[in-house]
Design a protein around this motif. Structure first.
Motif, PDB file in Angstrom:
ATOM      1  N   TYR A 365       0.854  -1.185   0.000  1.00 37.01           N
ATOM      2  CA  TYR A 365       0.000   0.000   0.000  1.00 37.01           C
ATOM      3  C   TYR A 365       0.895   1.241   0.000  1.00 37.01           C
ATOM      4  O   TYR A 365       2.067   1.184   0.348  1.00 37.01           O
ATOM      5  N   ARG A 403      -2.750   4.294  -2.892  1.00 40.78           N
ATOM      6  CA  ARG A 403      -3.465   3.046  -2.584  1.00 40.78           C
ATOM      7  C   ARG A 403      -3.512   2.921  -1.057  1.00 40.78           C
ATOM      8  O   ARG A 403      -2.472   2.925  -0.390  1.00 40.78           O
ATOM      9  N   THR A 427     -11.183   1.978  -0.473  1.00 45.19           N
ATOM     10  CA  THR A 427      -9.968   1.484   0.193  1.00 45.19           C
ATOM     11  C   THR A 427      -9.997  -0.030   0.339  1.00 45.19           C
ATOM     12  O   THR A 427     -11.046  -0.661   0.232  1.00 45.19           O
ATOM     13  N   SER A 449       4.361  -3.910   4.663  1.00 47.70           N
ATOM     14  CA  SER A 449       3.995  -3.530   3.297  1.00 47.70           C
ATOM     15  C   SER A 449       5.206  -3.111   2.476  1.00 47.70           C
ATOM     16  O   SER A 449       5.207  -3.261   1.257  1.00 47.70           O
ATOM     17  N   THR A 453       5.834   2.596   2.274  1.00 48.42           N
ATOM     18  CA  THR A 453       4.491   2.755   2.836  1.00 48.42           C
ATOM     19  C   THR A 453       4.512   3.732   4.007  1.00 48.42           C
ATOM     20  O   THR A 453       5.347   3.627   4.905  1.00 48.42           O
TER      21      THR A 453
END
Length: 546
Positions: A365, A403, A427, A449, A453
């Protein structure tokens, strides 16, 4: 009885002289009337305030008397009897140690030494508390005056006799003994005492710094550096006396200005390595010393927006985590914080597995949002308003094509359904059980992640960094946090404000021939300000070679 008469009766105990009598009368009267009476509640509140006021106004007569003792006092037996006759907590068992502590604190050293001589002239064995107070007195006296042979002998005798009698000493005795041994340069004995403290707890900041200062004073640089490493692993940063003796060691050993500057760089490199904040007294001495070396030494501020120094206009650098540092942090999150003995995700194994599977399937993300933290930035408003704020924050980041992973609690699923559905369509989302701690989840999600991120939360994450046992790793985590954490604040005029991560690293740094070091300014630190996790940017020293 009318209301006015009732009020007078209930307020009657407040006028009484004796707090105990007041309590008895008041308790009896309030039981007579209904607890729902507004007058009874009023009387209760006023009574409590009055009793507290009375207690505050009654000083400890014994301590007040001790403070008046003159240095030429001769009859100590009479003085002790006078103290015991007054109101206070001093009794026959603790009077000697309390008197010594009070006179030492008041720096009434002449009277304290006279009383010590009186106690030592007795054939009776001194209690442990009294011995500790004498050791504390000698430690304070040595800061300005050399101890006599007898006083040094008392410290050595105390060390021998206490270990002969008790084998293992309590924490307070160890601390007092260590400090006293250091002032007479008995570093080996002091080191034994330090190790004994570890049997029950971690030694104090003062214990570490005092022994480190002693090592430098005795030119034992290697011993000092080893103990510095140990102290920092136990979260015991150096105090002013350790820095002072370190500087004195350099100035004593070297005379050439360039060589001195080189070894002072070693001191600063230590400060930088541990992102330490030097004491104010040390900052003052550094400013004075470097000014005498014909450097430009100034106290300065760092601009929060870009890290620019107000003195030299140089900007602090953004010290990004190296691949090795981030991989180490990520590995420790997996092994220590999730799977290892330091597990702090307070949840069921089933939920933890569900969460980790979700991260593996949906990561990476750009952002991990702490949904509950952001929503409650709206204050005590209806759920729909909280979700309205959360939705606006999400839209803010979506404009930048981010994202997003939204983390929340399951009870949020019962909030305004239409608003929540709208948010969830924008989301990835994961809702933890209500009994779980949700903040460790978003830390874990952000780190697992990947290195790019970021996270959005006002949580300062202090408690979780301490789960990382290694001090170096805690500093890596703090740097990661400064570089990746966004915060959301409400503003009366602007709505919500998104605060981005810092564009610089607020740690001690050297750039070209200029050092920037933060120092601990107690005046600034005690003033009211919004705590967003950013270190004090108003208290820095800029040292620049001309």
């Amino acid at each position: 009885m009318n209301k006015k008469e009732l009020k007078e009766v209930l307020l009657l105990p407040i006028k009484c002289y004796s707090p105990l009598l007041s309590l008895i009368m008041f308790s009896s009267l309030t039981r007579t009337f209904s607890s729902r009476s507004s007058y009874a509640k009023l009387a209760t509140r006023l009574y409590n305030q009055k009793v507290l006021h009375v207690r505050e106004k009654q000083p400890d007569e014994q301590i007040e008397y001790i403070r008046t003792i003159e240095k030429n006092t001769q009859n100590w037996v009479s003085v002790k009897n006078e103290i015991l006759s007054k109101r206070g907590n001093v009794n026959q068992k603790n009077i000697d140690s309390v008197m010594l502590k009070s006179m030492t604190t008041a720096r009434n050293f002449d009277a304290a030494l006279s009383f010590t001589k009186h106690l030592q002239s007795s054939s009776e064995e001194l209690p442990l508390g009294t011995i500790n107070s004498i050791l504390g007195l000698y430690y304070e006296i040595e800061k300005t005056t050399k101890l006599s042979k007898d006083q040094k002998k008392f410290i050595l005798d105390s060390y021998k006799n206490l270990y002969d009698k008790y084998k293992v000493l309590d924490y307070t005795t160890c601390e007092k003994l260590l400090h006293a041994l250091c002032i007479i340069n008995e570093w080996e004995k002091a080191l034994k005492v330090l190790n004994d403290i570890h049997l029950s707890t971690v030694p104090s900041h003062s214990a570490y710094s005092t022994l480190i200062a002693t090592f430098f004073k005795l030119n034992k640089k290697k011993n000092a550096f080893l103990l510095i490493e140990e102290s920092l692993q136990h979260k015991r940063p150096l105090q002013e006396n350790a820095y002072e003796e370190w500087m004195n060691y350099i100035l004593r050993k070297f005379k050439d200005k360039k060589v001195i500057a080189k070894h002072m760089d070693d001191l600063f490199s230590h400060v930088a390595k541990y992102c330490a904040i030097v004491p104010l007294q040390t900052a003052n001495k550094l400013k004075e010393f470097y000014s005498s070396m014909n450097w430009d030494a100034q106290f300065s501020r760092i601009k929060k927006v870009d890290g620019e120094c107000s003195s030299c206009k140089v900007k602090l650098e953004h010290l990004s985590l190296s691949d090795e540092e981030f991989n180490t942090l990520q590995k420790n999150v997996k092994e220590k914080l999730i799977m290892g003995s330091d597990l702090f995700l307070k949840t069921s194994p089933q939920e933890l597995k569900r969460f980790l599977d979700f991260i593996e399937a949906t990561a990476p993300y750009d952002l991990v949002l702490d949904g509950l933290n952001i929503a409650y930035s709206a204050g005590m408003t209806p759920h729909r308003e909280k979700l309205f704020l959360l939705n606006n924050v999400i839209d803010h980041f979506l404009k930048h094509k981010k994202r997003i992973l939204l983390l929340g609690r399951q009870h949020m699923l019962g909030w305004h359904k239409k608003s929540l559905d709208q948010i969830m369509r924008k989301t990835c989302s994961f809702f933890t059980e209500d009994i779980s701690q949700d903040d460790p989840y978003f830390i874990t999600a952000a780190i697992l992640s990947g290195p790019h991120t970021d996270l959005v939360s006002k949580d300062l994450l202090r408690g979780h960094s301490f789960q990382l046992q290694n001090e170096s790793l805690r500093l890596v985590f703090k740097r990661w946090q400064w570089q990746h954490q966004w915060m959301v604040f409400l503003n009366v005029h602007k709505g919500f404000v998104v605060q981005p991560p810092l564009t610089f690293t607020p740690c001690p740094q050297k750039k070209d021939d200029t050092w920037h070091l933060p120092f601990n300014n107690e005046v600034i630190s005690s003033t009211a300000q919004v705590n967003d996790g950013t270190p004090d940017l108003y208290s820095w020293i800029c040292l620049r070679r001309k």
